[in-house]
Design a protein around this motif. Structure first.
Motif, mmCIF file in Angstrom:
data_model
loop_
_atom_site.group_PDB
_atom_site.id
_atom_site.type_symbol
_atom_site.label_atom_id
_atom_site.label_comp_id
_atom_site.label_asym_id
_atom_site.label_seq_id
_atom_site.Cartn_x
_atom_site.Cartn_y
_atom_site.Cartn_z
ATOM 1 N N VAL A 1 51.050 26.718 -15.356
ATOM 2 C CA VAL A 1 52.058 26.429 -14.333
ATOM 3 C C VAL A 1 52.821 25.160 -14.697
ATOM 4 C CG1 VAL A 1 50.425 25.162 -12.869
ATOM 5 C CG2 VAL A 1 52.410 26.185 -11.830
ATOM 6 N N ASN A 2 54.086 25.125 -14.353
ATOM 7 C CA ASN A 2 54.889 23.911 -14.493
ATOM 8 C C ASN A 2 54.690 23.105 -13.210
ATOM 9 O OD1 ASN A 2 56.834 21.918 -14.578
ATOM 10 N ND2 ASN A 2 58.460 23.258 -15.311
ATOM 11 N N TRP A 3 53.774 22.180 -13.249
ATOM 12 C CA TRP A 3 53.401 21.420 -12.052
ATOM 13 C C TRP A 3 54.547 20.584 -11.510
ATOM 14 C CZ3 TRP A 3 49.086 22.771 -9.707
ATOM 15 C CH2 TRP A 3 48.083 23.385 -10.457
ATOM 16 N N LEU A 4 55.419 20.088 -12.368
ATOM 17 C CA LEU A 4 56.509 19.215 -11.923
ATOM 18 C C LEU A 4 57.643 20.007 -11.279
ATOM 19 C CD1 LEU A 4 56.694 16.668 -14.867
ATOM 20 C CD2 LEU A 4 55.310 16.578 -12.791
ATOM 21 N N ASN B 1 51.520 -0.355 -15.524
ATOM 22 C CA ASN B 1 50.140 -0.610 -15.108
ATOM 23 C C ASN B 1 49.769 0.182 -13.853
ATOM 24 O OD1 ASN B 1 49.680 -2.442 -17.233
ATOM 25 N ND2 ASN B 1 50.529 -4.126 -16.035
ATOM 26 N N HIS B 2 50.755 0.670 -13.104
ATOM 27 C CA HIS B 2 50.508 1.458 -11.893
ATOM 28 C C HIS B 2 50.442 2.956 -12.181
ATOM 29 C CE1 HIS B 2 51.971 -1.675 -8.704
ATOM 30 N NE2 HIS B 2 51.184 -2.206 -9.615
ATOM 31 N N TRP B 3 50.865 3.378 -13.360
ATOM 32 C CA TRP B 3 50.977 4.805 -13.640
ATOM 33 C C TRP B 3 49.662 5.548 -13.465
ATOM 34 C CZ3 TRP B 3 54.705 5.783 -18.344
ATOM 35 C CH2 TRP B 3 55.986 5.331 -18.005
ATOM 36 N N ALA B 4 48.575 5.006 -13.939
ATOM 37 C CA ALA B 4 47.278 5.689 -13.803
ATOM 38 C C ALA B 4 46.936 5.893 -12.328
ATOM 39 C CB ALA B 4 46.183 4.909 -14.519
ATOM 40 N N ASP B 5 47.224 4.887 -11.500
ATOM 41 C CA ASP B 5 46.944 5.012 -10.066
ATOM 42 C C ASP B 5 47.860 6.046 -9.414
ATOM 43 O OD1 ASP B 5 44.917 3.100 -10.095
ATOM 44 O OD2 ASP B 5 46.328 1.453 -9.771
ATOM 45 N N ILE B 6 49.111 6.077 -9.813
ATOM 46 C CA ILE B 6 50.043 7.070 -9.265
ATOM 47 C C ILE B 6 49.583 8.472 -9.661
ATOM 48 C CG2 ILE B 6 52.422 7.913 -9.255
ATOM 49 C CD1 ILE B 6 53.301 4.982 -9.844
ATOM 50 N N ILE B 7 49.190 8.630 -10.915
ATOM 51 C CA ILE B 7 48.708 9.932 -11.392
ATOM 52 C C ILE B 7 47.437 10.329 -10.638
ATOM 53 C CG2 ILE B 7 47.695 11.104 -13.393
ATOM 54 C CD1 ILE B 7 49.828 9.563 -15.105
ATOM 55 N N ARG B 8 46.549 9.369 -10.392
ATOM 56 C CA ARG B 8 45.325 9.662 -9.626
ATOM 57 C C ARG B 8 45.644 10.025 -8.170
ATOM 58 N NH1 ARG B 8 42.857 5.863 -13.090
ATOM 59 N NH2 ARG B 8 43.415 4.090 -11.790
ATOM 60 N N PHE C 1 65.301 6.143 -17.610
ATOM 61 C CA PHE C 1 64.425 6.299 -18.772
ATOM 62 C C PHE C 1 62.958 6.085 -18.390
ATOM 63 C CE2 PHE C 1 62.070 4.425 -22.318
ATOM 64 C CZ PHE C 1 62.172 5.445 -23.244
ATOM 65 N N ILE C 2 62.689 5.053 -17.607
ATOM 66 C CA ILE C 2 61.310 4.754 -17.195
ATOM 67 C C ILE C 2 60.757 5.891 -16.343
ATOM 68 C CG2 ILE C 2 59.872 3.217 -15.781
ATOM 69 C CD1 ILE C 2 61.783 0.921 -16.757
ATOM 70 N N LYS C 3 61.548 6.356 -15.380
ATOM 71 C CA LYS C 3 61.081 7.452 -14.521
ATOM 72 C C LYS C 3 60.862 8.726 -15.337
ATOM 73 C CE LYS C 3 61.958 7.487 -10.059
ATOM 74 N NZ LYS C 3 62.635 7.719 -8.795
ATOM 75 N N GLN C 4 61.768 9.003 -16.262
ATOM 76 C CA GLN C 4 61.610 10.184 -17.116
ATOM 77 C C GLN C 4 60.327 10.086 -17.942
ATOM 78 O OE1 GLN C 4 64.906 10.897 -19.763
ATOM 79 N NE2 GLN C 4 64.047 12.811 -20.512
ATOM 80 N N LYS C 5 60.055 8.899 -18.454
ATOM 81 C CA LYS C 5 58.832 8.683 -19.237
ATOM 82 C C LYS C 5 57.589 8.886 -18.361
ATOM 83 C CE LYS C 5 56.701 5.241 -22.272
ATOM 84 N NZ LYS C 5 56.736 3.855 -22.711
ATOM 85 N N PHE C 6 57.638 8.396 -17.123
ATOM 86 C CA PHE C 6 56.512 8.597 -16.209
ATOM 87 C C PHE C 6 56.292 10.077 -15.939
ATOM 88 C CE2 PHE C 6 55.102 9.646 -11.946
ATOM 89 C CZ PHE C 6 53.806 9.166 -12.023
ATOM 90 N N TRP C 7 57.356 10.807 -15.594
ATOM 91 C CA TRP C 7 57.214 12.221 -15.254
ATOM 92 C C TRP C 7 56.765 13.042 -16.461
ATOM 93 C CZ3 TRP C 7 56.245 13.058 -10.563
ATOM 94 C CH2 TRP C 7 56.803 12.259 -9.553
ATOM 95 N N THR C 8 57.191 12.653 -17.642
ATOM 96 C CA THR C 8 56.712 13.326 -18.854
ATOM 97 C C THR C 8 55.212 13.100 -19.011
ATOM 98 O OG1 THR C 8 58.873 13.132 -19.920
ATOM 99 C CG2 THR C 8 56.965 13.463 -21.360
ATOM 100 N N THR C 9 54.775 11.869 -18.787
ATOM 101 C CA THR C 9 53.351 11.535 -18.883
ATOM 102 C C THR C 9 52.541 12.327 -17.860
ATOM 103 O OG1 THR C 9 53.892 9.316 -19.669
ATOM 104 C CG2 THR C 9 51.681 9.636 -18.759
ATOM 105 N N LEU C 10 53.009 12.365 -16.620
ATOM 106 C CA LEU C 10 52.320 13.125 -15.583
ATOM 107 C C LEU C 10 52.302 14.616 -15.930
ATOM 108 C CD1 LEU C 10 50.908 13.365 -12.829
ATOM 109 C CD2 LEU C 10 53.189 13.483 -11.788
ATOM 110 N N GLY C 11 53.428 15.128 -16.397
ATOM 111 C CA GLY C 11 53.506 16.537 -16.772
ATOM 112 C C GLY C 11 52.543 16.897 -17.885
ATOM 113 N N GLN C 12 52.407 16.011 -18.867
ATOM 114 C CA GLN C 12 51.471 16.256 -19.965
ATOM 115 C C GLN C 12 50.027 16.239 -19.452
ATOM 116 O OE1 GLN C 12 52.752 13.124 -22.606
ATOM 117 N NE2 GLN C 12 54.126 14.482 -23.736
ATOM 118 N N PHE C 13 49.736 15.340 -18.541
ATOM 119 C CA PHE C 13 48.399 15.258 -17.957
ATOM 120 C C PHE C 13 48.079 16.538 -17.174
ATOM 121 C CE2 PHE C 13 45.639 14.200 -14.358
ATOM 122 C CZ PHE C 13 44.541 13.681 -15.022
#
Length: 155
Positions: free
Chosen positions: A33-36, A123-130, A9-21
């Motif tokens: 494009v579907n980046w993921l 708290n690490h998600w923004a850094d991972i996305i960056r 669930f956590i990983k899915q939520k992260f990938w959804t967030t990254l995909g939306q970004f």
């Protein structure tokens, strides 16, 4: 420690967030494009992103079952190493015929990993996305120029 369901669930939520970004960003050719699930147009060649409890990963992976053809793809990418390094502004790791731990199969890959990220810590998600998003966008830009040189290997 998380249960398998919680971790999923956590990983899915992260990938959804990254995909939306990333969805806000058009490709180098101006297309949506579907980046993921990036389509290179080459069977057995993938652009992959991953994140776990220790690191984040981005790479070009060659999964062709014929190791000779996999090596031809790898050699073709080697021709573009100066362009890739220039666009990325960093050196990536190059691995011919390594083991894919998920599938147990032999793959070749060009990749970059950053330690110190934990996808289970929001708290690490923004850094991972960056870390991931500009590299994925740059991979797309690289591919817009390089993909035509792989036409002879399509099939």
């Amino acid at each position: 420690m998380y249960t398998r369901e919680q971790a999923s669930f956590i990983k899915q939520k992260f990938w959804t967030t990254l995909g939306q970004f990333l969805a806000l960003q058009p490709s180098a050719e101006g297309l949506k494009v579907n980046w993921l699930n990036y389509k290179t147009g080459l069977k057995h060649v993938y652009f992959r992103m991953d994140a776990d409890k220790n690191s984040a990963y981005i790479g070009i992976e060659m999964h062709h079952p014929d190791l000779g053809i996999q090596e031809l793809f790898y050699e073709q990418f080697l021709e573009f190493k100066p362009l890739l390094n220039s666009l990325m502004e960093e050196e990536w790791e190059w691995e011919l015929h390594g083991l894919d731990e998920r599938s147990g199969k032999t793959i070749s890959r060009i990749y970059h990993t950053q330690q110190g990220f934990n996808v289970f810590n929001e708290n690490h998600w923004a850094d991972i996305i960056r870390f991931l998003s500009p590299r994925m966008i740059t991979l797309d830009s690289f591919w817009a120029d390089a993909k035509y040189s792989f036409d002879a290997l399509k099939g």
